[in-house]
Design a protein around this motif. Structure first.
Motif, PDB file in Angstrom:
ATOM      1  N   TRP A 122      18.145  37.085  59.140  1.00 11.49           N
ATOM      2  CA  TRP A 122      17.198  38.256  57.373  1.00 11.49           C
ATOM      3  C   TRP A 122      16.484  38.940  57.924  1.00 11.49           C
ATOM      4  CZ3 TRP A 122      21.078  36.962  54.626  1.00 11.49           C
ATOM      5  CH2 TRP A 122      22.268  36.490  54.325  1.00 11.49           C
ATOM      6  N   ASP A 123      15.651  39.259  58.472  1.00 15.61           N
ATOM      7  CA  ASP A 123      14.660  39.976  58.612  1.00 15.61           C
ATOM      8  C   ASP A 123      14.932  40.848  59.890  1.00 15.61           C
ATOM      9  OD1 ASP A 123      11.834  40.672  59.213  1.00 15.61           O
ATOM     10  OD2 ASP A 123      10.893  39.176  59.810  1.00 15.61           O
ATOM     11  N   ALA A 124      15.299  42.487  59.047  1.00 19.13           N
ATOM     12  CA  ALA A 124      15.659  43.039  59.339  1.00 19.13           C
ATOM     13  C   ALA A 124      14.520  43.759  60.432  1.00 19.13           C
ATOM     14  CB  ALA A 124      15.856  44.359  58.622  1.00 19.13           C
ATOM     15  N   ALA A 125      13.383  43.949  60.029  1.00 16.37           N
ATOM     16  CA  ALA A 125      12.420  44.670  61.147  1.00 16.37           C
ATOM     17  C   ALA A 125      12.281  43.131  62.364  1.00 16.37           C
ATOM     18  CB  ALA A 125      10.948  44.598  60.399  1.00 16.37           C
ATOM     19  N   PHE A 126      11.972  42.720  62.071  1.00 12.08           N
ATOM     20  CA  PHE A 126      11.860  41.622  63.292  1.00 12.08           C
ATOM     21  C   PHE A 126      13.357  41.440  64.542  1.00 12.08           C
ATOM     22  CE2 PHE A 126      12.670  37.317  64.833  1.00 12.08           C
ATOM     23  CZ  PHE A 126      11.103  37.082  66.069  1.00 12.08           C
ATOM     24  N   ALA A 127      14.355  41.890  63.476  1.00 10.37           N
ATOM     25  CA  ALA A 127      16.327  41.913  64.411  1.00 10.37           C
ATOM     26  C   ALA A 127      16.213  42.939  65.033  1.00 10.37           C
ATOM     27  CB  ALA A 127      16.939  41.295  63.120  1.00 10.37           C
ATOM     28  N   GLN A 128      15.505  43.844  65.041  1.00 14.06           N
ATOM     29  CA  GLN A 128      15.223  44.764  66.016  1.00 14.06           C
ATOM     30  C   GLN A 128      15.087  44.348  67.954  1.00 14.06           C
ATOM     31  OE1 GLN A 128      16.356  47.968  64.689  1.00 14.06           O
ATOM     32  NE2 GLN A 128      16.657  46.638  63.298  1.00 14.06           N
ATOM     33  N   GLY A 129      15.778  44.632  67.897  1.00 16.48           N
ATOM     34  CA  GLY A 129      15.753  44.659  69.697  1.00 16.48           C
ATOM     35  C   GLY A 129      16.824  43.938  70.327  1.00 16.48           C
ATOM     36  N   ARG A 130      16.398  43.003  71.975  1.00 14.89           N
ATOM     37  CA  ARG A 130      17.892  42.552  71.805  1.00 14.89           C
ATOM     38  C   ARG A 130      17.481  41.470  72.158  1.00 14.89           C
ATOM     39  NH1 ARG A 130      19.042  42.704  77.676  1.00 14.89           N
ATOM     40  NH2 ARG A 130      17.094  44.208  78.002  1.00 14.89           N
ATOM     41  N   PHE A 131      18.237  40.665  72.212  1.00 19.02           N
ATOM     42  CA  PHE A 131      18.155  38.199  71.915  1.00 19.02           C
ATOM     43  C   PHE A 131      19.301  38.034  72.891  1.00 19.02           C
ATOM     44  CE2 PHE A 131      16.206  40.308  67.819  1.00 19.02           C
ATOM     45  CZ  PHE A 131      14.690  40.002  68.064  1.00 19.02           C
ATOM     46  N   VAL A 132      18.913  37.175  73.823  1.00 16.84           N
ATOM     47  CA  VAL A 132      19.059  36.402  75.004  1.00 16.84           C
ATOM     48  C   VAL A 132      18.768  34.802  74.719  1.00 16.84           C
ATOM     49  CG1 VAL A 132      19.896  35.814  77.175  1.00 16.84           C
ATOM     50  CG2 VAL A 132      19.199  38.252  76.442  1.00 16.84           C
ATOM     51  N   LEU A 133      19.919  33.757  74.198  1.00 13.10           N
ATOM     52  CA  LEU A 133      19.228  32.679  73.758  1.00 13.10           C
ATOM     53  C   LEU A 133      20.047  32.189  75.633  1.00 13.10           C
ATOM     54  CD1 LEU A 133      19.494  30.867  70.824  1.00 13.10           C
ATOM     55  CD2 LEU A 133      21.402  30.449  72.062  1.00 13.10           C
ATOM     56  N   GLY A 134      18.800  30.386  75.629  1.00 12.93           N
ATOM     57  CA  GLY A 134      18.790  30.600  77.224  1.00 12.93           C
ATOM     58  C   GLY A 134      18.832  28.635  76.614  1.00 12.93           C
ATOM     59  N   TYR A 135      20.220  27.784  76.756  1.00 14.84           N
ATOM     60  CA  TYR A 135      20.534  26.998  76.567  1.00 14.84           C
ATOM     61  C   TYR A 135      20.950  26.242  77.776  1.00 14.84           C
ATOM     62  CZ  TYR A 135      25.817  27.768  77.102  1.00 14.84           C
ATOM     63  OH  TYR A 135      26.786  28.478  77.688  1.00 14.84           O
TER      64      TYR A 135
END
Length: 84
Positions: A13-26
């Motif tokens: 929901w936070d467009a400014a924070f969401a800029q970038g490439r996210f990787v989730l480790g589980y």
């Protein structure tokens, strides 16, 4: 520490924070290892605070409980982690 579902909501929901490439480790119990997947392969169900679905490289979808998430990286930098 911020709960993982709150961090994922902020990314959503936070467009400014969401800029970038996210990787989730589980943590994968069967393989006994940490698996990292791009957030683009993670499917979240609104209102579900217990699990998410992830599609692996072979196209299979798995349900993963949020408590197995161990790390989140943004553009290669660790921004969230939980000890084992």
């Amino acid at each position: 520490m911020m709960p993982i579902h709150e961090l994922l909501n902020r990314i959503r929901w936070d467009a400014a924070f969401a800029q970038g490439r996210f990787v989730l480790g589980y943590y994968d119990r069967v393989d006994d290892r940490l698996i990292e997947v791009p957030l683009s392969r993670v499917q979240l169900t609104p209102g579900d605070h217990f699990a998410f679905q992830v599609t692996d490289a072979d196209g299979y979808t798995h349900e993963v409980p949020f408590h197995r998430v161990k790390s989140v990286r943004k553009d290669g930098e660790l921004i969230w982690h939980r000890e084992h």
